[in-house]
Design a protein around this motif. Structure first.
Motif, mmCIF file in Angstrom:
data_model
loop_
_atom_site.group_PDB
_atom_site.id
_atom_site.type_symbol
_atom_site.label_atom_id
_atom_site.label_comp_id
_atom_site.label_asym_id
_atom_site.label_seq_id
_atom_site.Cartn_x
_atom_site.Cartn_y
_atom_site.Cartn_z
ATOM 1 N N GLU A 57 -18.788 -4.458 37.202
ATOM 2 C CA GLU A 57 -20.066 -3.847 37.571
ATOM 3 C C GLU A 57 -21.149 -4.167 36.552
ATOM 4 O O GLU A 57 -20.958 -3.982 35.337
ATOM 5 C CB GLU A 57 -19.894 -2.332 37.655
ATOM 6 C CG GLU A 57 -21.161 -1.582 38.018
ATOM 7 C CD GLU A 57 -20.961 -0.079 37.971
ATOM 8 O OE1 GLU A 57 -21.824 0.640 38.505
ATOM 9 O OE2 GLU A 57 -19.950 0.381 37.395
ATOM 10 N N ARG A 89 -24.361 -2.879 35.126
ATOM 11 C CA ARG A 89 -25.081 -1.612 35.065
ATOM 12 C C ARG A 89 -26.590 -1.852 35.121
ATOM 13 O O ARG A 89 -27.092 -2.833 34.564
ATOM 14 C CB ARG A 89 -24.730 -0.866 33.787
ATOM 15 C CG ARG A 89 -23.353 -0.218 33.795
ATOM 16 C CD ARG A 89 -23.100 0.512 32.486
ATOM 17 N NE ARG A 89 -21.830 1.235 32.494
ATOM 18 C CZ ARG A 89 -21.294 1.816 31.417
ATOM 19 N NH1 ARG A 89 -21.927 1.750 30.261
ATOM 20 N NH2 ARG A 89 -20.147 2.448 31.514
ATOM 21 N N PRO A 90 -27.329 -0.977 35.767
ATOM 22 C CA PRO A 90 -28.790 -1.111 35.775
ATOM 23 C C PRO A 90 -29.365 -0.806 34.406
ATOM 24 O O PRO A 90 -28.759 -0.089 33.599
ATOM 25 C CB PRO A 90 -29.224 -0.079 36.822
ATOM 26 C CG PRO A 90 -28.120 0.930 36.854
ATOM 27 C CD PRO A 90 -26.856 0.180 36.567
ATOM 28 N N GLN A 95 -28.666 -5.562 29.036
ATOM 29 C CA GLN A 95 -27.722 -5.962 30.076
ATOM 30 C C GLN A 95 -26.298 -5.561 29.658
ATOM 31 O O GLN A 95 -25.848 -5.883 28.563
ATOM 32 C CB GLN A 95 -27.790 -7.473 30.300
ATOM 33 C CG GLN A 95 -26.858 -7.962 31.408
ATOM 34 C CD GLN A 95 -26.964 -9.470 31.631
ATOM 35 O OE1 GLN A 95 -27.771 -10.147 31.001
ATOM 36 N NE2 GLN A 95 -26.158 -9.995 32.529
ATOM 37 N N THR A 96 -25.639 -4.827 30.553
ATOM 38 C CA THR A 96 -24.297 -4.320 30.264
ATOM 39 C C THR A 96 -23.405 -4.517 31.488
ATOM 40 O O THR A 96 -23.806 -4.198 32.612
ATOM 41 C CB THR A 96 -24.341 -2.824 29.895
ATOM 42 O OG1 THR A 96 -25.207 -2.646 28.767
ATOM 43 C CG2 THR A 96 -22.954 -2.307 29.548
ATOM 44 N N VAL A 146 -19.428 -3.837 32.964
ATOM 45 C CA VAL A 146 -18.174 -3.099 32.781
ATOM 46 C C VAL A 146 -17.075 -3.785 33.580
ATOM 47 O O VAL A 146 -17.176 -3.945 34.796
ATOM 48 C CB VAL A 146 -18.323 -1.632 33.226
ATOM 49 C CG1 VAL A 146 -17.000 -0.890 33.024
ATOM 50 C CG2 VAL A 146 -19.441 -0.951 32.442
ATOM 51 N N VAL A 172 -16.309 -2.833 28.048
ATOM 52 C CA VAL A 172 -17.752 -2.688 28.214
ATOM 53 C C VAL A 172 -18.424 -3.776 27.385
ATOM 54 O O VAL A 172 -18.308 -3.792 26.153
ATOM 55 C CB VAL A 172 -18.240 -1.295 27.780
ATOM 56 C CG1 VAL A 172 -19.753 -1.184 27.960
ATOM 57 C CG2 VAL A 172 -17.517 -0.210 28.566
ATOM 58 N N THR A 181 -21.793 -5.577 26.191
ATOM 59 C CA THR A 181 -23.224 -5.385 26.003
ATOM 60 C C THR A 181 -23.834 -6.680 25.462
ATOM 61 O O THR A 181 -23.289 -7.287 24.540
ATOM 62 C CB THR A 181 -23.505 -4.237 25.024
ATOM 63 O OG1 THR A 181 -22.821 -3.062 25.471
ATOM 64 C CG2 THR A 181 -24.991 -3.953 24.925
#
Length: 560
Positions: free
Chosen positions: A103, A105-106, A110-111, A113, A171, A173
């Protein structure tokens, strides 16, 4: 089978001139809707072996290490994890054999998962975990010069890889936006490989005594045996694989020169052969019982690459451009593809291949203009002296390194030799061992010019390691896949912009700007895409040309 980053392969592009079909009846094959002969794997015979010939069997099986070519991608696809997979049109989806969810993430930064499938594990029994992604990022970030990496693309843009809700979630990043983030962690290697530079650089080397270290894999197949004398690597279905059960018992990868593969197919020694644009091979295949021709999209683009390292004759950009303007790419395509393609055409873009969104014709940036080529060479002091040009008593001779026993490269080279002779350049063809072509010559810059193909992918920003020219942490040049060490600050800046652009249309515009800049410095020139013609056993299913798509190794099998 699809390279995640672009990888170089021998020039399996062009065959023999028009009508050279050995007297056999020849029909130009047309691309169909079913080049892989799709079938429900459950309806196929359980068992059997696929004998898969490669021009060159790799030495180092770490796909991310600096000595790699596209051949390792063919093998790694059966053995190693990927985060995403692609269809032939370049549409991407999560590879759910390894990740239950990935996914974006919004928001900023920018991230992404990554949630790992709880069943996924390595062949040594250890779970596939977030630490594996962290170790790969650290190895390929470019921050430790002890790692001999093929590319830092994407990984150098990561700020951190941390655990999520448990060890099965990572996660990631980013320091800055990275457009093709879906290309990362493919192929993924275990942390035991990536945590140690020695293991990364040498742990996957295959020599006469076998692998340096026991390979740790995680795919539908696992490495079973290696016959050094016969140059055959056997991978067997892994009984501990958690995904769909492979229909085949094994795949045998064997090294076989390109010009010997059609004969081996006829003699029932291999189960398919790539035909490229060879009229004789196509005619033989069409007249061989039990073989059918599968024509599909082609991901490979042939190119002529210059060596611009300081001190070499091609270090002068003006000379490179003059040589390039002496090459008629349309005539080259017509001569070498005319026997098997109804309307052969050259390619005029190195960043995007024909048939994908983004391709633009940039012939005007580096046109065929032999008159201008001759004038420029005159201005550079290379004057016509007999058959060829010379300056200060030295003849203008360029050494074109090609793989021996590869008719595609040989035929291309001969046509190029004639064209360049017309502008006074002596092109000396230097055939070398196919097995050491990249390792001993191209990777180390032992050439003036060379011919090979780039395997394009579904990720257009993967060009950084090829057309960018960067420095290592210690200040020395890091050529990565820029074998001729030709680059410019403008190209580096545009690549950086492209890799951070999340808007697709803007990304494509920047990509085309990069292609024009590549032409300005004559880094290399695109030639053409040959048809992806494959001759295969008629009973072989779920196998054939897929372009930028992925092969489903577990689904390959034989009809009952």
């Amino acid at each position: 089978m699809r390279p995640i980053d672009r990888r170089a392969v021998l020039l399996g592009l062009a065959g023999l001139p028009v009508l050279a079909s050995c007297g056999l009846e020849l029909t130009r094959p047309q691309q169909g809707d079913d080049p892989t002969r799709k079938a429900d794997p459950a309806t196929l015979r359980q068992g059997g072996m696929l004998r898969w010939a490669l021009d060159e069997l790799p030495v180092n099986y770490n796909y991310n290490q600096a000595d790699m070519t596209a051949y390792i991608a063919t093998i790694a696809g059966a053995l190693m994890p990927t985060s995403h997979k692609s269809d032939p049109q370049g549409n991407l989806s999560v590879n759910t054999d390894y990740f239950s969810k990935i996914e974006l993430r919004p928001g900023e930064p920018q991230t992404v998962v990554y949630t790992i499938d709880p069943r996924a594990h390595w062949s040594d029994g250890s779970p596939l975990a977030w630490e594996d992604l962290k170790a790969q990022w650290q190895a390929q970030s470019g921050r430790n010069p002890d790692y001999q990496i093929i590319s830092t693309t994407g990984y150098r843009d990561i700020a951190a890889v941390e655990p999520g809700v448990d060890n099965r979630q990572a996660v990631v990043t980013f320091l800055r936006n990275y457009a093709d983030w879906r290309s990362l962690f493919s192929y993924l290697y275990p942390k035991s490989t990536n945590q140690d530079p020695e293991a990364f650089n040498k742990g996957w080397i295959l020599d006469l005594s076998g692998f340096t270290r026991p390979p740790v894999t995680a795919g539908p197949f696992k490495i079973d045996s290696y016959d050094a004398g016969q140059k055959r690597l056997r991978v067997a279905a892994d009984p501990n694989w958690w995904g769909p059960k492979p229909r085949l018992d094994s795949i045998v990868f064997l090294e076989l020169a390109a010009d010997a593969q059609i004969g081996a197919l006829q003699n029932d020694e291999i189960d398919f052969a790539s035909l490229g644009s060879s009229a004789p091979n196509l005619a033989i295949a069409e007249n061989t019982k039990g073989i059918d021709i599968r024509t599909g999209p082609n991901q490979y683009l042939g190119n002529l690459t210059f060596n611009g390292k300081p001190g070499g004759v091609c270090a002068d950009v003006r000379l490179r451009r003059a040589v390039a303007m002496g090459i008629d790419r349309d005539r080259l395509a017509s001569t070498l593809l005319g026997a098997v393609v109804e309307k052969p055409a050259a390619s005029y873009n190195l960043v995007f291949i024909k048939g994908v969104h983004g391709y633009e014709d940039h012939r005007a940036a580096l046109p065929y203009d032999p008159g201008a080529a001759k004038s420029e060479l005159d201005r550079l002091g290379w004057t016509q002296q007999g058959t060829f040009r010379a300056k200060d008593g030295k003849q203008l001779t360029l050494r074109l390194v090609i793989p021996a026993q590869n008719p595609s490269s040989t035929n291309n080279a001969k046509v190029l030799q004639q064209m360049l002779a017309d502008i006074g350049v002596n092109l000396k063809i230097a055939p070398v061992s196919s097995a050491g072509f990249f390792r001993d010559y191209i990777n180390v810059g032992d050439f003036d010019l060379t011919l090979f193909s780039w395997g394009h992918t579904a990720y257009p920003t993967d060009i950084g390691s090829i057309y960018g020219l960067y420095e290592k942490a210690d200040g020395t040049i890091d050529p990565q896949q820029n074998y001729g060490q030709i680059g410019s600050p403008a190209i580096n800046d545009l690549i950086s912009q492209m890799q951070q652009e999340l808007d697709e249309e803007k990304l494509l515009q920047i990509g085309n700007q990069i292609d024009v800049e590549i032409a300005k410095i004559a880094h290399s020139i695109s030639l053409f895409q040959a048809p992806a013609n494959t001759a295969a056993r008629s009973g072989l299913r779920n196998f054939g040309p897929v372009g930028v798509g992925d092969v489903d190794y577990a689904a390959i099998g034989y009809a009952k």
